[in-house]
Design an enzyme around this catalytic site. Structure first.
Site, PDB file in Angstrom:
ATOM      1  N   SER A  14       0.833  -1.214   0.000  1.00 55.02           N
ATOM      2  CA  SER A  14       0.000   0.000   0.000  1.00 55.02           C
ATOM      3  C   SER A  14       0.865   1.261   0.000  1.00 55.02           C
ATOM      4  O   SER A  14       0.480   2.286  -0.568  1.00 55.02           O
ATOM      5  CB  SER A  14      -0.999   0.005   1.168  1.00 55.02           C
ATOM      6  OG  SER A  14      -0.344   0.168   2.395  1.00 55.02           O
ATOM      7  N   ASN A  15       2.047   1.183   0.618  1.00 58.21           N
ATOM      8  CA  ASN A  15       2.946   2.351   0.547  1.00 58.21           C
ATOM      9  C   ASN A  15       3.472   2.552  -0.865  1.00 58.21           C
ATOM     10  O   ASN A  15       3.625   3.695  -1.316  1.00 58.21           O
ATOM     11  CB  ASN A  15       4.101   2.201   1.540  1.00 58.21           C
ATOM     12  CG  ASN A  15       3.698   2.617   2.937  1.00 58.21           C
ATOM     13  OD1 ASN A  15       3.507   3.803   3.205  1.00 58.21           O
ATOM     14  ND2 ASN A  15       3.531   1.642   3.823  1.00 58.21           N
ATOM     15  N   LEU A  86      10.468  -7.251   4.261  1.00 62.17           N
ATOM     16  CA  LEU A  86      10.564  -7.915   5.561  1.00 62.17           C
ATOM     17  C   LEU A  86      11.833  -8.731   5.791  1.00 62.17           C
ATOM     18  O   LEU A  86      11.936  -9.444   6.782  1.00 62.17           O
ATOM     19  CB  LEU A  86       9.324  -8.800   5.797  1.00 62.17           C
ATOM     20  CG  LEU A  86       8.033  -7.993   6.000  1.00 62.17           C
ATOM     21  CD1 LEU A  86       6.846  -8.914   6.203  1.00 62.17           C
ATOM     22  CD2 LEU A  86       8.167  -7.021   7.175  1.00 62.17           C
ATOM     23  N   LYS A  87      12.800  -8.601   4.896  1.00 64.26           N
ATOM     24  CA  LYS A  87      14.080  -9.271   5.126  1.00 64.26           C
ATOM     25  C   LYS A  87      15.168  -8.207   5.243  1.00 64.26           C
ATOM     26  O   LYS A  87      14.951  -7.059   4.860  1.00 64.26           O
ATOM     27  CB  LYS A  87      14.418 -10.174   3.929  1.00 64.26           C
ATOM     28  CG  LYS A  87      13.774 -11.538   3.975  1.00 64.26           C
ATOM     29  CD  LYS A  87      14.167 -12.346   2.735  1.00 64.26           C
ATOM     30  CE  LYS A  87      15.619 -12.789   2.707  1.00 64.26           C
ATOM     31  NZ  LYS A  87      15.971 -13.872   3.634  1.00 64.26           N
ATOM     32  N   LEU A  88      16.327  -8.621   5.747  1.00 66.92           N
ATOM     33  CA  LEU A  88      17.450  -7.692   5.757  1.00 66.92           C
ATOM     34  C   LEU A  88      17.966  -7.520   4.334  1.00 66.92           C
ATOM     35  O   LEU A  88      18.092  -8.496   3.591  1.00 66.92           O
ATOM     36  CB  LEU A  88      18.578  -8.217   6.635  1.00 66.92           C
ATOM     37  CG  LEU A  88      18.349  -8.177   8.142  1.00 66.92           C
ATOM     38  CD1 LEU A  88      19.599  -8.676   8.869  1.00 66.92           C
ATOM     39  CD2 LEU A  88      18.008  -6.766   8.604  1.00 66.92           C
ATOM     40  N   ASN A 103      13.825   3.535   4.861  1.00 67.29           N
ATOM     41  CA  ASN A 103      12.831   2.543   5.287  1.00 67.29           C
ATOM     42  C   ASN A 103      11.698   3.280   5.995  1.00 67.29           C
ATOM     43  O   ASN A 103      11.935   4.292   6.654  1.00 67.29           O
ATOM     44  CB  ASN A 103      13.490   1.551   6.254  1.00 67.29           C
ATOM     45  CG  ASN A 103      12.519   0.499   6.765  1.00 67.29           C
ATOM     46  OD1 ASN A 103      11.819  -0.146   5.987  1.00 67.29           O
ATOM     47  ND2 ASN A 103      12.457   0.319   8.071  1.00 67.29           N
ATOM     48  N   HIS A 105       8.756   2.862   8.915  1.00 68.69           N
ATOM     49  CA  HIS A 105       8.445   2.039  10.090  1.00 68.69           C
ATOM     50  C   HIS A 105       7.180   2.590  10.745  1.00 68.69           C
ATOM     51  O   HIS A 105       7.039   3.800  10.890  1.00 68.69           O
ATOM     52  CB  HIS A 105       9.634   2.094  11.056  1.00 68.69           C
ATOM     53  CG  HIS A 105       9.457   1.213  12.252  1.00 68.69           C
ATOM     54  ND1 HIS A 105       9.655  -0.153  12.196  1.00 68.69           N
ATOM     55  CD2 HIS A 105       9.066   1.483  13.517  1.00 68.69           C
ATOM     56  CE1 HIS A 105       9.407  -0.670  13.384  1.00 68.69           C
ATOM     57  NE2 HIS A 105       9.042   0.297  14.204  1.00 68.69           N
ATOM     58  N   SER A 137       7.664   6.617  11.008  1.00 70.48           N
ATOM     59  CA  SER A 137       8.991   7.220  10.841  1.00 70.48           C
ATOM     60  C   SER A 137       9.602   6.747   9.538  1.00 70.48           C
ATOM     61  O   SER A 137       9.443   5.587   9.153  1.00 70.48           O
ATOM     62  CB  SER A 137       9.944   6.776  11.967  1.00 70.48           C
ATOM     63  OG  SER A 137       9.374   6.939  13.233  1.00 70.48           O
ATOM     64  N   ASP A 146      17.739  -0.995  11.774  1.00 69.18           N
ATOM     65  CA  ASP A 146      16.674  -0.165  12.362  1.00 69.18           C
ATOM     66  C   ASP A 146      17.170   1.065  13.119  1.00 69.18           C
ATOM     67  O   ASP A 146      16.362   1.800  13.664  1.00 69.18           O
ATOM     68  CB  ASP A 146      15.805  -1.025  13.288  1.00 69.18           C
ATOM     69  CG  ASP A 146      14.425  -1.274  12.690  1.00 69.18           C
ATOM     70  OD1 ASP A 146      14.164  -0.751  11.592  1.00 69.18           O
ATOM     71  OD2 ASP A 146      13.622  -1.970  13.332  1.00 69.18           O
ATOM     72  N   GLU A 175       1.400   6.920   7.126  1.00 68.17           N
ATOM     73  CA  GLU A 175       2.542   6.481   6.293  1.00 68.17           C
ATOM     74  C   GLU A 175       2.338   6.896   4.842  1.00 68.17           C
ATOM     75  O   GLU A 175       3.279   7.313   4.165  1.00 68.17           O
ATOM     76  CB  GLU A 175       2.685   4.958   6.344  1.00 68.17           C
ATOM     77  CG  GLU A 175       3.135   4.414   7.681  1.00 68.17           C
ATOM     78  CD  GLU A 175       3.317   2.908   7.647  1.00 68.17           C
ATOM     79  OE1 GLU A 175       3.879   2.391   6.662  1.00 68.17           O
ATOM     80  OE2 GLU A 175       2.888   2.232   8.604  1.00 68.17           O
TER      81      GLU A 175
HETATM   82  C1  GRF Z   1       4.001  -0.658   6.789  1.00 65.43           C
HETATM   83  O1  GRF Z   1       3.334  -0.544   8.007  1.00 65.43           O
HETATM   84  C2  GRF Z   1       5.442  -0.236   6.948  1.00 65.43           C
HETATM   85  O2  GRF Z   1       5.642   0.758   7.908  1.00 65.43           O
HETATM   86  C3  GRF Z   1       6.092  -1.504   7.396  1.00 65.43           C
HETATM   87  O3  GRF Z   1       5.457  -2.519   6.675  1.00 65.43           O
HETATM   88  C4  GRF Z   1       4.131  -2.108   6.340  1.00 65.43           C
HETATM   89  C5  GRF Z   1       3.997  -2.262   4.856  1.00 65.43           C
HETATM   90  O4  GRF Z   1       2.690  -2.065   4.429  1.00 65.43           O
HETATM   91  N1  GRF Z   1       7.538  -1.445   7.232  1.00 65.43           N
HETATM   92  P1  GRF Z   1       2.358  -2.029   2.879  1.00 65.43           P
HETATM   93  O5  GRF Z   1       2.883  -3.337   2.268  1.00 65.43           O
HETATM   94  O6  GRF Z   1       3.011  -0.832   2.290  1.00 65.43           O
HETATM   95  O7  GRF Z   1       0.868  -1.981   2.834  1.00 65.43           O
END
Ligand code: GRF
Length: 205
Positions: A14-15, A86-88, A103, A105, A137, A146, A175
């Protein structure tokens, strides 16, 4: 010349969607989402990239810095945005793109970050702590992951009767305003730059 952004995402994206809305592909916008990378074939982010006609790269080996760097160089990326990746990211990528990896968060770093702090766990920890506000953030990614410098924050109030799910929804909306604001500022400056709270408020209102 547009500022070329690569976005890495493992989830729904979604971001990424917020970036594509703010900077529509092939629209002459000063920011071009030039590539979407993912480690998960089924990531919603890849479907969004496909729908928007943005090149995508499914990582065969997410731990290979060479694979990342080759893909990023192929699109002349100026910035790598981790949006729910979700990985490094391999250290070699962070070194090669030093100061150019950010990134997002879903909490007010430096609090509620670090190992295991993702998804609803973040919002549960925030609510259990008793703080009065949360937010999102954007930070630089450095070797400490992080803990890179925070560039910008957006705030949301904690409300009576909040649940982790309700708070997550409110933070995610923040976000979606914050990330395009940070990317727009990076495009103007040519690299990611810190934004003070007033600037963020102006850019996201
Ligand atoms: C968001 O909450 C972001 O802050 C975190 O992972 C989520 C990703 O959401 N790192 P999306 O895949 O952008 O909907």
């Amino acid at each position: 010349m547009s500022f070329r952004v690569a976005v890495a995402a493992s989830g729904s994206g979604s971001n990424l969607g917020a970036l594509l809305d703010a900077f529509p592909p092939r629209s002459g916008s000063p920011v071009e989402v030039a590539l979407v990378l993912s480690n998960r074939r089924e990531a919603g982010a890849l479907a969004r990239a496909r729908a928007a006609g943005v090149p995508l790269h499914l990582l065969a080996d997410p731990d290979s810095a060479d694979e990342w760097i080759t893909a990023l160089r192929a699109v002349s990326a100026d910035l790598l945005v981790l949006a729910g990746y979700l990985k490094l990211v391999p250290a070699g990528v962070v070194a090669a793109y030093s100061g150019r990896v950010i990134n997002i968060h879903p909490a007010l770093l430096p609090d509620f970050g670090g190992a295991g702090m993702y998804g609803l766990r973040v919002h549960r920890a925030v609510l259990e702590s008793g703080v009065r506000r949360s937010g999102a953030s954007v930070h630089l990614v450095d070797e400490a992951y992080d803990r890179g410098a925070v560039l910008a924050r957006a705030y949301v109030p904690i409300e009576e009767g909040d649940t982790p799910e309700l708070l997550a929804t409110r933070v995610l909306a923040a976000e979606h305003r914050l990330l395009p604001a940070v990317v727009a500022a990076a495009a103007r400056a040519g690299r990611p730059v810190p934004l003070d709270d007033n600037t963020v408020a102006e850019m996201t209102s």
